[in-house]
Design an enzyme around this catalytic site. Structure first.
Site, PDB file in Angstrom:
ATOM      1  N   LYS A   1       0.838  -1.216   0.000  1.00 12.96           N
ATOM      2  CA  LYS A   1       0.000   0.000   0.000  1.00 12.96           C
ATOM      3  C   LYS A   1       0.868   1.259   0.000  1.00 12.96           C
ATOM      4  O   LYS A   1       0.646   2.173  -0.789  1.00 12.96           O
ATOM      5  CB  LYS A   1      -0.890   0.008   1.250  1.00 12.96           C
ATOM      6  CG  LYS A   1      -1.534   1.350   1.546  1.00 12.96           C
ATOM      7  CD  LYS A   1      -2.390   1.325   2.794  1.00 12.96           C
ATOM      8  CE  LYS A   1      -1.669   1.511   4.113  1.00 12.96           C
ATOM      9  NZ  LYS A   1      -1.393   2.892   4.508  1.00 12.96           N
ATOM     10  N   ASN A   2       1.859   1.293   0.885  1.00  9.67           N
ATOM     11  CA  ASN A   2       2.623   2.533   1.052  1.00  9.67           C
ATOM     12  C   ASN A   2       3.630   2.771  -0.073  1.00  9.67           C
ATOM     13  O   ASN A   2       4.225   3.849  -0.156  1.00  9.67           O
ATOM     14  CB  ASN A   2       3.306   2.559   2.419  1.00  9.67           C
ATOM     15  CG  ASN A   2       2.280   2.762   3.527  1.00  9.67           C
ATOM     16  OD1 ASN A   2       1.126   3.102   3.262  1.00  9.67           O
ATOM     17  ND2 ASN A   2       2.696   2.538   4.768  1.00  9.67           N
TER      18      ASN A   2
ATOM     19  N   CYS B   1      -4.337  13.337  13.238  1.00  9.36           N
ATOM     20  CA  CYS B   1      -4.516  11.927  12.922  1.00  9.36           C
ATOM     21  C   CYS B   1      -4.499  11.175  14.239  1.00  9.36           C
ATOM     22  O   CYS B   1      -3.923  11.650  15.217  1.00  9.36           O
ATOM     23  CB  CYS B   1      -3.359  11.503  12.036  1.00  9.36           C
ATOM     24  SG  CYS B   1      -3.186   9.745  11.756  1.00  9.36           S
TER      25      CYS B   1
ATOM     26  N   ARG C   1       1.229  14.744  13.114  1.00 17.48           N
ATOM     27  CA  ARG C   1       1.631  14.515  11.731  1.00 17.48           C
ATOM     28  C   ARG C   1       1.569  15.768  10.851  1.00 17.48           C
ATOM     29  O   ARG C   1       0.815  15.827   9.887  1.00 17.48           O
ATOM     30  CB  ARG C   1       0.807  13.378  11.116  1.00 17.48           C
ATOM     31  CG  ARG C   1       0.936  12.083  11.895  1.00 17.48           C
ATOM     32  CD  ARG C   1       0.213  10.943  11.251  1.00 17.48           C
ATOM     33  NE  ARG C   1       0.902  10.432  10.076  1.00 17.48           N
ATOM     34  CZ  ARG C   1       0.430   9.441   9.313  1.00 17.48           C
ATOM     35  NH1 ARG C   1      -0.726   8.890   9.601  1.00 17.48           N
ATOM     36  NH2 ARG C   1       1.102   9.016   8.269  1.00 17.48           N
TER      37      ARG C   1
ATOM     38  N   ASP D   1       5.249   0.722  11.865  1.00 22.75           N
ATOM     39  CA  ASP D   1       4.022   0.078  11.372  1.00 22.75           C
ATOM     40  C   ASP D   1       3.910  -1.385  11.816  1.00 22.75           C
ATOM     41  O   ASP D   1       2.910  -2.046  11.504  1.00 22.75           O
ATOM     42  CB  ASP D   1       3.944   0.177   9.839  1.00 22.75           C
ATOM     43  CG  ASP D   1       3.660   1.593   9.379  1.00 22.75           C
ATOM     44  OD1 ASP D   1       3.282   2.431  10.215  1.00 22.75           O
ATOM     45  OD2 ASP D   1       3.815   1.862   8.163  1.00 22.75           O
TER      46      ASP D   1
ATOM     47  N   ARG E   1      -8.362  -0.597   5.024  1.00 18.24           N
ATOM     48  CA  ARG E   1      -7.494   0.396   4.380  1.00 18.24           C
ATOM     49  C   ARG E   1      -6.152  -0.217   3.995  1.00 18.24           C
ATOM     50  O   ARG E   1      -5.492   0.286   3.089  1.00 18.24           O
ATOM     51  CB  ARG E   1      -7.243   1.575   5.340  1.00 18.24           C
ATOM     52  CG  ARG E   1      -8.474   2.425   5.555  1.00 18.24           C
ATOM     53  CD  ARG E   1      -8.162   3.627   6.384  1.00 18.24           C
ATOM     54  NE  ARG E   1      -7.169   4.475   5.703  1.00 18.24           N
ATOM     55  CZ  ARG E   1      -6.825   5.678   6.118  1.00 18.24           C
ATOM     56  NH1 ARG E   1      -7.380   6.176   7.195  1.00 18.24           N
ATOM     57  NH2 ARG E   1      -5.920   6.383   5.473  1.00 18.24           N
TER      58      ARG E   1
HETATM   59  C1  EPZ Z   1       4.514   6.956   6.141  1.00 18.91           C
HETATM   60  O1  EPZ Z   1       3.780   8.054   6.669  1.00 18.91           O
HETATM   61  C2  EPZ Z   1       3.567   5.789   6.093  1.00 18.91           C
HETATM   62  N1  EPZ Z   1       2.441   6.135   5.231  1.00 18.91           N
HETATM   63  C3  EPZ Z   1       3.111   5.436   7.499  1.00 18.91           C
HETATM   64  O2  EPZ Z   1       2.301   4.281   7.417  1.00 18.91           O
HETATM   65  C4  EPZ Z   1       4.331   5.127   8.371  1.00 18.91           C
HETATM   66  O3  EPZ Z   1       3.918   4.890   9.686  1.00 18.91           O
HETATM   67  C5  EPZ Z   1       5.300   6.306   8.326  1.00 18.91           C
HETATM   68  O4  EPZ Z   1       5.634   6.628   6.947  1.00 18.91           O
HETATM   69  C6  EPZ Z   1       6.599   6.047   9.085  1.00 18.91           C
HETATM   70  O5  EPZ Z   1       7.229   4.925   8.558  1.00 18.91           O
HETATM   71  C7  EPZ Z   1       2.572   6.059   3.911  1.00 18.91           C
HETATM   72  O6  EPZ Z   1       3.618   5.720   3.372  1.00 18.91           O
HETATM   73  C8  EPZ Z   1       1.375   6.396   3.074  1.00 18.91           C
HETATM   74  P1  EPZ Z   1       6.692  10.338   8.003  1.00 18.91           P
HETATM   75  P2  EPZ Z   1       4.358   9.520   6.593  1.00 18.91           P
HETATM   76  O7  EPZ Z   1       6.573  11.607   7.221  1.00 18.91           O
HETATM   77  O8  EPZ Z   1       5.090   9.685   5.333  1.00 18.91           O
HETATM   78  C9  EPZ Z   1       7.010  13.711  11.371  1.00 18.91           C
HETATM   79  C10 EPZ Z   1       0.457   2.892   7.964  1.00 18.91           C
HETATM   80  O9  EPZ Z   1      -0.008   2.373   9.011  1.00 18.91           O
HETATM   81  N2  EPZ Z   1       6.844  14.672  10.284  1.00 18.91           N
HETATM   82  O10 EPZ Z   1       7.857   9.461   7.750  1.00 18.91           O
HETATM   83  O11 EPZ Z   1       3.233  10.450   6.888  1.00 18.91           O
HETATM   84  C11 EPZ Z   1       5.746  12.865  11.601  1.00 18.91           C
HETATM   85  O12 EPZ Z   1       4.788  13.543  12.381  1.00 18.91           O
HETATM   86  C12 EPZ Z   1       0.963   4.312   7.950  1.00 18.91           C
HETATM   87  O13 EPZ Z   1       0.492   2.298   6.870  1.00 18.91           O
HETATM   88  C13 EPZ Z   1       6.976  16.016  10.565  1.00 18.91           C
HETATM   89  O14 EPZ Z   1       7.229  16.428  11.701  1.00 18.91           O
HETATM   90  O15 EPZ Z   1       5.345   9.504   7.830  1.00 18.91           O
HETATM   91  C14 EPZ Z   1       6.315  11.633  12.236  1.00 18.91           C
HETATM   92  O16 EPZ Z   1       6.507  11.857  13.594  1.00 18.91           O
HETATM   93  C15 EPZ Z   1       0.660   5.068   9.171  1.00 18.91           C
HETATM   94  N3  EPZ Z   1       6.820  16.919   9.538  1.00 18.91           N
HETATM   95  C16 EPZ Z   1       7.682  11.474  11.548  1.00 18.91           C
HETATM   96  O17 EPZ Z   1       7.985  12.761  11.007  1.00 18.91           O
HETATM   97  C17 EPZ Z   1       6.536  16.516   8.258  1.00 18.91           C
HETATM   98  O18 EPZ Z   1       6.400  17.376   7.373  1.00 18.91           O
HETATM   99  C18 EPZ Z   1       7.709  10.452  10.427  1.00 18.91           C
HETATM  100  O19 EPZ Z   1       6.612  10.682   9.540  1.00 18.91           O
HETATM  101  C19 EPZ Z   1       6.436  15.148   7.985  1.00 18.91           C
HETATM  102  C20 EPZ Z   1       6.585  14.233   9.016  1.00 18.91           C
END
Ligand code: EPZ
Length: 432
Positions: free
Chosen positions: A22-23, A125, A130, A315, A407
């Site tokens: 999915k991701n 979320c 996030r 995850d 999902r």
């Molecule tokens: C991806 O989310 C995945 N989703 C998530 O999977 C996964 O948990 C996550 O990466 C971490 O591995 C998809 O790929 C669609 P991040 P993403 O940006 O890209 C902070 C699932 O269950 N951050 O790597 O949104 C954020 O808050 C899902 O399948 C900022 O501060 O995650 C988090 O603490 C849930 N500012 C950390 O970074 C930003 O602009 C990592 O988030 C972006 C992120």
């Protein structure tokens, strides 16, 4: 609303096919916005989030043809053709974005291709605040003018984007993907430093290269992108879902079972395999993927800390916690990626788990058995951790709010039942 009923106590044996990730699929679909030619994606999973992304892309003007299931090459997913001949709208509206945060991945491609984009801010979320500040700051560094107004990101780059060096202050999968896509069409060279190295990021990079992008350093934390004038169509196979794979490994482990993950990639799960090996799970590569068995040894408590790839994935944290409930001894599970990703704890406790949370860490003391209960969860991975707990528990567990599971897990109940689990979906009104 559907529910899932599990009667615990059956150990899992047999084999199951791992679906496309999915991701990986979501950013790959967004990449179709970068070209007026057709991007064909093979092995796309059949999931609610994929439908949400397809709906979003359609309203941007992308025509989408689903060619049903294709079985050749070992995969069972769908083949989808995405053609963004003309972009009909550069706005990603709140109604679609609020359903799925990954919608923000259209921002980079739309801006790079059209010089403008208006994308609703996703909002909070269940698992954390996030924010998308890293996406926005990175695009500004590429020369975009960005304003946040009325809940939307308004981005403009009328003269195109210009390559530069972007150092992410924190590893972000989504920001790396958004910036990577935008940089493919920027003028000159872009360096993405402290980039996410998740296999889904590399899969996107490989697809972009097949579309004509110039990217070096794939799989490392420094990506070098040399902008090109345009991208073209390509055919790309979505990688196997490592999180789905890991989830079923834990299902085998918690039930004292032995299953083959067809299409599963051990290389994408080295941190999890190291941890589970210590916990008493055996792994063995096979011609079609690999086997995971926990038939020879008892489960032992092992400490885990989530980290960006190649560390232990956030995850899989909820699933690991369910598994550790069934272990001998204690396990300390520390979540470092999201600030509120322990919502499964009270539900597991209702089934008899012994878990104490201190800030970002949870101390799990294994118990001889859990008991089935009606449970509900607030996100995808928390939901599936309750399914794992239900497989181990005595008696019947009924999981509510199955839409979270739908999902991200394709035909979960069929895959588990195919390995001998007593699990069924209770549909709609019958479940009410
Ligand atoms: C991806 O989310 C995945 N989703 C998530 O999977 C996964 O948990 C996550 O990466 C971490 O591995 C998809 O790929 C669609 P991040 P993403 O940006 O890209 C902070 C699932 O269950 N951050 O790597 O949104 C954020 O808050 C899902 O399948 C900022 O501060 O995650 C988090 O603490 C849930 N500012 C950390 O970074 C930003 O602009 C990592 O988030 C972006 C992120």
């Amino acid at each position: 609303m559907d529910k899932i009923r599990i009667r615990g106590g059956k150990s899992l044996h047999g084999s199951l096919h791992v679906s496309g990730a999915k991701n990986a699929a979501l950013p790959l679909m967004a990449a179709s916005l970068l070209t007026d030619q057709t991007l064909t994606l093979v092995n796309l999973p059949h999931l609610a989030d994929i439908t949400t992304m397809a709906n979003l892309l359609s309203q941007h003007g992308v025509s989408i043809h689903m060619n049903g299931h294709a079985a050749e090459g070992g995969h069972t997913g769908r083949v989808v053709e995405l053609s963004a001949g003309t972009i009909a709208s550069t706005t990603a509206p709140y109604d679609l974005v609020r359903k799925m945060r990954a919608s923000v991945l259209v921002l980079g491609p739309l801006l790079a291709r059209c010089g403008q984009a208006q994308v609703s801010l996703p909002g909070g979320c269940a698992i954390g605040t996030r924010p998308v500040d890293l996406h926005i700051q990175g695009l500004e560094q590429l020369g975009a003018e960005i304003e946040l107004r009325e809940g939307y990101v308004h981005a403009r780059a009328p003269r195109g984007l210009t390559g530069t060096r972007i150092l992410f202050p924190k590893v972000s999968v989504g920001a790396t993907e958004n910036l990577l896509m935008a940089a493919t069409l920027a003028r000159g060279e872009t360096i993405l430093a402290n980039a996410a190295r998740e296999p889904e990021v590399s899969d996107l990079a490989h697809c972009l290269v097949a579309m004509g992008a110039r990217i070096e350093g794939i799989g490392t934390d420094t990506l070098r992108v040399i902008g090109v004038d345009g991208l073209h169509g390509a055919t790309h196979q979505v990688i196997a879902d490592r999180i789905e794979t890991g989830t079923y490994v834990m299902a085998a482990a918690i039930t004292g079972g032995d299953i083959e993950l067809i299409g599963g990639r051990m290389d994408d799960l080295t941190a999890m395999i190291a941890v589970l090996s210590k916990a008493g799970v055996d792994f063995e590569p096979t011609d079609r993927g690999f086997r995971a068995a926990r038939t020879r040894r008892p489960l032992r408590g092992v400490d885990v800390m989530t980290e960006p790839y190649p560390g232990f994935p956030t995850d899989l944290q909820a699933q690991m916690m369910a598994l550790m409930c069934a272990a001998e001894g204690a396990a300390m599970i520390t979540e470092t990626i999201f600030e509120n990703r322990f919502m499964h704890v009270p539900e597991l406790a209702r089934m008899g788990a012994d878990i104490t949370v201190h800030g970002a860490s949870a101390l799990v003391r294994g118990v001889p058995y859990l008991t089935g209960a009606p449970v509900m969860a607030t996100d995808l991975r928390a939901s599936v951790s309750l399914v794992l707990a239900g497989l181990f528990a005595r008696g019947e567990t009924v999981l509510n709010r199955v839409y979270h599971l739908d999902r991200g897990y394709e035909r979960l109940e069929e895959k588990l039942a195919g390995c001998g689990a007593d699990v069924e979906r209770i549909r709609g009104e019958a479940a009410a």
